[in-house]
Design a protein around this motif. Structure first.
Motif, PDB file in Angstrom:
ATOM      1  N   ALA A  12       0.833  -1.200   0.000  1.00 41.36           N
ATOM      2  CA  ALA A  12       0.000   0.000   0.000  1.00 41.36           C
ATOM      3  C   ALA A  12       0.868   1.251   0.000  1.00 41.36           C
ATOM      4  O   ALA A  12       2.002   1.232   0.485  1.00 41.36           O
ATOM      5  N   ALA A  13       0.292   2.326  -0.526  1.00 43.88           N
ATOM      6  CA  ALA A  13       0.923   3.639  -0.428  1.00 43.88           C
ATOM      7  C   ALA A  13      -0.019   4.545   0.350  1.00 43.88           C
ATOM      8  O   ALA A  13      -1.231   4.539   0.110  1.00 43.88           O
ATOM      9  N   LEU A  14       0.528   5.278   1.294  1.00 37.31           N
ATOM     10  CA  LEU A  14      -0.306   6.138   2.123  1.00 37.31           C
ATOM     11  C   LEU A  14       0.445   7.411   2.489  1.00 37.31           C
ATOM     12  O   LEU A  14       1.685   7.418   2.498  1.00 37.31           O
ATOM     13  N   GLY A  50     -10.329  -5.397  -3.618  1.00 38.74           N
ATOM     14  CA  GLY A  50     -11.751  -5.160  -3.443  1.00 38.74           C
ATOM     15  C   GLY A  50     -12.373  -4.729  -4.763  1.00 38.74           C
ATOM     16  O   GLY A  50     -11.697  -4.270  -5.683  1.00 38.74           O
ATOM     17  N   ARG A  51     -13.689  -4.867  -4.829  1.00 40.77           N
ATOM     18  CA  ARG A  51     -14.401  -4.567  -6.079  1.00 40.77           C
ATOM     19  C   ARG A  51     -14.215  -3.114  -6.529  1.00 40.77           C
ATOM     20  O   ARG A  51     -14.108  -2.828  -7.717  1.00 40.77           O
ATOM     21  N   LYS A  52     -14.125  -2.168  -5.574  1.00 36.71           N
ATOM     22  CA  LYS A  52     -14.007  -0.756  -5.978  1.00 36.71           C
ATOM     23  C   LYS A  52     -12.645  -0.475  -6.585  1.00 36.71           C
ATOM     24  O   LYS A  52     -12.524   0.278  -7.544  1.00 36.71           O
ATOM     25  N   THR A  53     -11.622  -1.088  -6.018  1.00 37.35           N
ATOM     26  CA  THR A  53     -10.274  -0.933  -6.599  1.00 37.35           C
ATOM     27  C   THR A  53     -10.265  -1.516  -8.009  1.00 37.35           C
ATOM     28  O   THR A  53      -9.731  -0.918  -8.941  1.00 37.35           O
ATOM     29  N   TRP A  54     -10.864  -2.672  -8.171  1.00 36.59           N
ATOM     30  CA  TRP A  54     -10.983  -3.285  -9.497  1.00 36.59           C
ATOM     31  C   TRP A  54     -11.709  -2.344 -10.459  1.00 36.59           C
ATOM     32  O   TRP A  54     -11.284  -2.136 -11.593  1.00 36.59           O
ATOM     33  N   TYR A  56     -12.535   1.100 -10.225  1.00 38.61           N
ATOM     34  CA  TYR A  56     -12.204   2.517 -10.432  1.00 38.61           C
ATOM     35  C   TYR A  56     -10.718   2.840 -10.430  1.00 38.61           C
ATOM     36  O   TYR A  56     -10.298   3.850 -10.990  1.00 38.61           O
ATOM     37  N   ASP A  57      -9.906   2.034  -9.754  1.00 37.69           N
ATOM     38  CA  ASP A  57      -8.527   2.464  -9.486  1.00 37.69           C
ATOM     39  C   ASP A  57      -7.533   2.005 -10.552  1.00 37.69           C
ATOM     40  O   ASP A  57      -6.578   2.697 -10.852  1.00 37.69           O
ATOM     41  N   LEU A  58      -7.757   0.824 -11.110  1.00 34.92           N
ATOM     42  CA  LEU A  58      -6.734   0.251 -11.991  1.00 34.92           C
ATOM     43  C   LEU A  58      -6.695   0.980 -13.328  1.00 34.92           C
ATOM     44  O   LEU A  58      -7.734   1.239 -13.937  1.00 34.92           O
ATOM     45  N   VAL A  71     -12.667  -9.357  -4.707  1.00 38.48           N
ATOM     46  CA  VAL A  71     -13.637  -9.688  -3.661  1.00 38.48           C
ATOM     47  C   VAL A  71     -14.862  -8.792  -3.828  1.00 38.48           C
ATOM     48  O   VAL A  71     -14.734  -7.556  -3.834  1.00 38.48           O
ATOM     49  N   SER A  72     -16.018  -9.409  -3.981  1.00 31.27           N
ATOM     50  CA  SER A  72     -17.256  -8.643  -4.167  1.00 31.27           C
ATOM     51  C   SER A  72     -18.448  -9.487  -3.762  1.00 31.27           C
ATOM     52  O   SER A  72     -18.539 -10.653  -4.151  1.00 31.27           O
ATOM     53  N   ALA A  73     -19.348  -8.878  -2.999  1.00 31.40           N
ATOM     54  CA  ALA A  73     -20.567  -9.611  -2.637  1.00 31.40           C
ATOM     55  C   ALA A  73     -21.732  -9.168  -3.507  1.00 31.40           C
ATOM     56  O   ALA A  73     -22.805  -9.761  -3.454  1.00 31.40           O
ATOM     57  N   SER A  74     -21.534  -8.121  -4.314  1.00 31.25           N
ATOM     58  CA  SER A  74     -22.679  -7.530  -5.017  1.00 31.25           C
ATOM     59  C   SER A  74     -22.654  -7.697  -6.533  1.00 31.25           C
ATOM     60  O   SER A  74     -23.663  -7.427  -7.189  1.00 31.25           O
ATOM     61  N   THR A  75     -21.514  -8.106  -7.087  1.00 31.72           N
ATOM     62  CA  THR A  75     -21.445  -8.165  -8.559  1.00 31.72           C
ATOM     63  C   THR A  75     -22.332  -9.306  -9.077  1.00 31.72           C
ATOM     64  O   THR A  75     -22.181 -10.455  -8.640  1.00 31.72           O
ATOM     65  N   ALA A 116      -9.024   0.222   0.965  1.00 29.07           N
ATOM     66  CA  ALA A 116      -8.999   0.367   2.409  1.00 29.07           C
ATOM     67  C   ALA A 116      -9.774  -0.742   3.121  1.00 29.07           C
ATOM     68  O   ALA A 116      -9.333  -1.256   4.150  1.00 29.07           O
ATOM     69  N   SER A 117     -10.920  -1.100   2.569  1.00 30.51           N
ATOM     70  CA  SER A 117     -11.751  -2.105   3.269  1.00 30.51           C
ATOM     71  C   SER A 117     -11.032  -3.456   3.295  1.00 30.51           C
ATOM     72  O   SER A 117     -11.118  -4.191   4.279  1.00 30.51           O
ATOM     73  N   ILE A 118     -10.329  -3.770   2.235  1.00 31.84           N
ATOM     74  CA  ILE A 118      -9.605  -5.050   2.180  1.00 31.84           C
ATOM     75  C   ILE A 118      -8.370  -4.977   3.081  1.00 31.84           C
ATOM     76  O   ILE A 118      -8.061  -5.941   3.806  1.00 31.84           O
TER      77      ILE A 118
HETATM   78  N1  LIG Z   1      -2.878   3.917  -1.942  1.00 33.87           N
HETATM   79  C1  LIG Z   1      -2.976   2.631  -2.250  1.00 33.87           C
HETATM   80  O1  LIG Z   1      -2.006   1.856  -2.112  1.00 33.87           O
HETATM   81  C2  LIG Z   1      -4.266   2.113  -2.772  1.00 33.87           C
HETATM   82  C3  LIG Z   1      -4.387   0.783  -3.216  1.00 33.87           C
HETATM   83  C4  LIG Z   1      -5.619   0.338  -3.674  1.00 33.87           C
HETATM   84  C5  LIG Z   1      -6.708   1.193  -3.682  1.00 33.87           C
HETATM   85  N2  LIG Z   1      -6.539   2.463  -3.258  1.00 33.87           N
HETATM   86  C6  LIG Z   1      -7.676   3.385  -3.186  1.00 33.87           C
HETATM   87  O2  LIG Z   1      -8.646   2.867  -2.292  1.00 33.87           O
HETATM   88  C7  LIG Z   1      -9.933   3.330  -2.678  1.00 33.87           C
HETATM   89  C8  LIG Z   1     -10.870   2.147  -2.716  1.00 33.87           C
HETATM   90  O3  LIG Z   1     -10.939   1.547  -1.427  1.00 33.87           O
HETATM   91  P1  LIG Z   1     -12.337   1.129  -0.776  1.00 33.87           P
HETATM   92  O4  LIG Z   1     -12.110   0.694   0.615  1.00 33.87           O
HETATM   93  O5  LIG Z   1     -13.298   2.229  -1.022  1.00 33.87           O
HETATM   94  O6  LIG Z   1     -12.816  -0.066  -1.725  1.00 33.87           O
HETATM   95  P2  LIG Z   1     -12.222  -1.547  -1.996  1.00 33.87           P
HETATM   96  O7  LIG Z   1     -11.669  -2.100  -0.729  1.00 33.87           O
HETATM   97  O8  LIG Z   1     -11.357  -1.520  -3.192  1.00 33.87           O
HETATM   98  O9  LIG Z   1     -13.544  -2.307  -2.424  1.00 33.87           O
HETATM   99  C9  LIG Z   1     -14.623  -2.390  -1.525  1.00 33.87           C
HETATM  100  C10 LIG Z   1     -15.560  -3.468  -2.015  1.00 33.87           C
HETATM  101  O10 LIG Z   1     -14.923  -4.747  -1.868  1.00 33.87           O
HETATM  102  C11 LIG Z   1     -15.906  -5.728  -1.557  1.00 33.87           C
HETATM  103  N3  LIG Z   1     -15.628  -6.299  -0.253  1.00 33.87           N
HETATM  104  C12 LIG Z   1     -14.839  -5.816   0.746  1.00 33.87           C
HETATM  105  N4  LIG Z   1     -14.800  -6.679   1.790  1.00 33.87           N
HETATM  106  C13 LIG Z   1     -15.574  -7.738   1.436  1.00 33.87           C
HETATM  107  C14 LIG Z   1     -15.923  -8.955   2.067  1.00 33.87           C
HETATM  108  N5  LIG Z   1     -15.458  -9.277   3.301  1.00 33.87           N
HETATM  109  N6  LIG Z   1     -16.752  -9.806   1.427  1.00 33.87           N
HETATM  110  C15 LIG Z   1     -17.224  -9.509   0.180  1.00 33.87           C
HETATM  111  N7  LIG Z   1     -16.920  -8.367  -0.505  1.00 33.87           N
HETATM  112  C16 LIG Z   1     -16.110  -7.500   0.137  1.00 33.87           C
HETATM  113  C17 LIG Z   1     -17.249  -5.013  -1.559  1.00 33.87           C
HETATM  114  O11 LIG Z   1     -17.691  -5.116  -2.908  1.00 33.87           O
HETATM  115  P3  LIG Z   1     -19.269  -5.145  -3.271  1.00 33.87           P
HETATM  116  O12 LIG Z   1     -19.780  -3.767  -2.971  1.00 33.87           O
HETATM  117  O13 LIG Z   1     -19.276  -5.484  -4.724  1.00 33.87           O
HETATM  118  O14 LIG Z   1     -19.897  -6.210  -2.410  1.00 33.87           O
HETATM  119  C18 LIG Z   1     -16.845  -3.584  -1.215  1.00 33.87           C
HETATM  120  O15 LIG Z   1     -17.785  -2.617  -1.643  1.00 33.87           O
HETATM  121  C19 LIG Z   1      -9.742   4.043  -4.005  1.00 33.87           C
HETATM  122  O16 LIG Z   1      -9.649   5.441  -3.786  1.00 33.87           O
HETATM  123  C20 LIG Z   1      -8.402   3.540  -4.496  1.00 33.87           C
HETATM  124  O17 LIG Z   1      -7.744   4.473  -5.313  1.00 33.87           O
HETATM  125  C21 LIG Z   1      -5.356   2.936  -2.792  1.00 33.87           C
END
Ligand SMILES: NC(=O)c1ccc[n+]([C@@H]2O[C@H](COP(=O)([O-])OP(=O)(O)OC[C@H]3O[C@@H](n4cnc5c(N)ncnc54)[C@H](OP(=O)(O)O)[C@@H]3O)[C@@H](O)[C@H]2O)c1
Length: 175
Positions: A12-14, A50-54, A56-58, A71-75, A116-118
């Protein structure tokens, strides 16, 4: 059946000042050297995201020369079927973190690549953290989980590499 145990590496980068790591679905910065290091480390391995990274981010999906686990529960199933047909063996959708880990058990290394969620669900499960700490103030809407309290008891720093405007820190789990 005995499952293999891949090394789980969270990468990760933060922002060093406030743990910001995302803004509007993207990274808040562009650091080509860090992006290159990211590619060098993950190439040929499994990546879990996580699905959002897949979505929007890539810049390019799936991540090239990696086994991509999303990882996605909604797709919806038909959408997954279409994507998996398109990207064949390079891409797999799963509905939980534990299923993701199970599906990468035949890989020697699996990288947790966000978001972040992952990260928050896998922080203490990872064997290694590869962190890029970025200097400066950044605004964002997504934060890396608090991790500092784990240093010294569950994780220890094994490498620190200063770079212009950022630094690499590697941590290994000690428990
Ligand atoms: N700085 C870095 O190194 C870095 C790296 C990667 C991403 N990012 C940034 O992080 C942000 C995205 O992070 P985020 O937290 O909003 O989203 P995320 O972790 O990429 O995706 C969240 C989605 O993952 C799925 N999910 C998460 N936990 C789950 C579980 N236990 N079981 C089933 N599905 C699960 C859900 O998808 P469903 O809604 O489909 O169920 C959830 O909505 C973006 O801004 C991206 O640019 C930064």
């Amino acid at each position: 059946m005995i499952m293999n145990q891949p090394e789980i590496i969270l990468i990760a980068a933060l922002a060093a000042s406030n743990r910001v790591m995302g803004k509007d679905g993207k990274l808040p910065w562009s650091i080509p050297a860090d992006s290159q290091r990211f590619v060098n480390l993950i190439i040929g391995h499994a990546v879990i995201m996580g699905r959002k990274t897949w979505e929007y981010d890539l810049e390019k999906r799936p991540i090239h020369q990696c086994f991509n686990v999303v990882v996605s529960a909604s797709t919806p199933e038909d959408e997954i079927a279409e994507l998996q047909l398109q990207y064949s063996s390079n891409l797999l959708f799963v509905t939980s973190i534990s299923e993701a880990l199970q599906k990468v058990s035949h890989h020697p290394q699996a990288f947790i690549v966000g978001g972040a969620s992952i990260y928050s669900q896998t922080l203490t499960l990872a064997h290694t953290w590869e962190l890029t700490l970025v200097d400066g103030d950044f605004e964002g809407d997504t934060f890396f989980p608090e991790y500092e309290f784990l240093i010294g008891n569950q994780f220890e720093m094994v490498n620190l590499e200063p770079q212009p405007g950022f630094r690499y820190e590697t941590y290994k789990r000690i428990l």
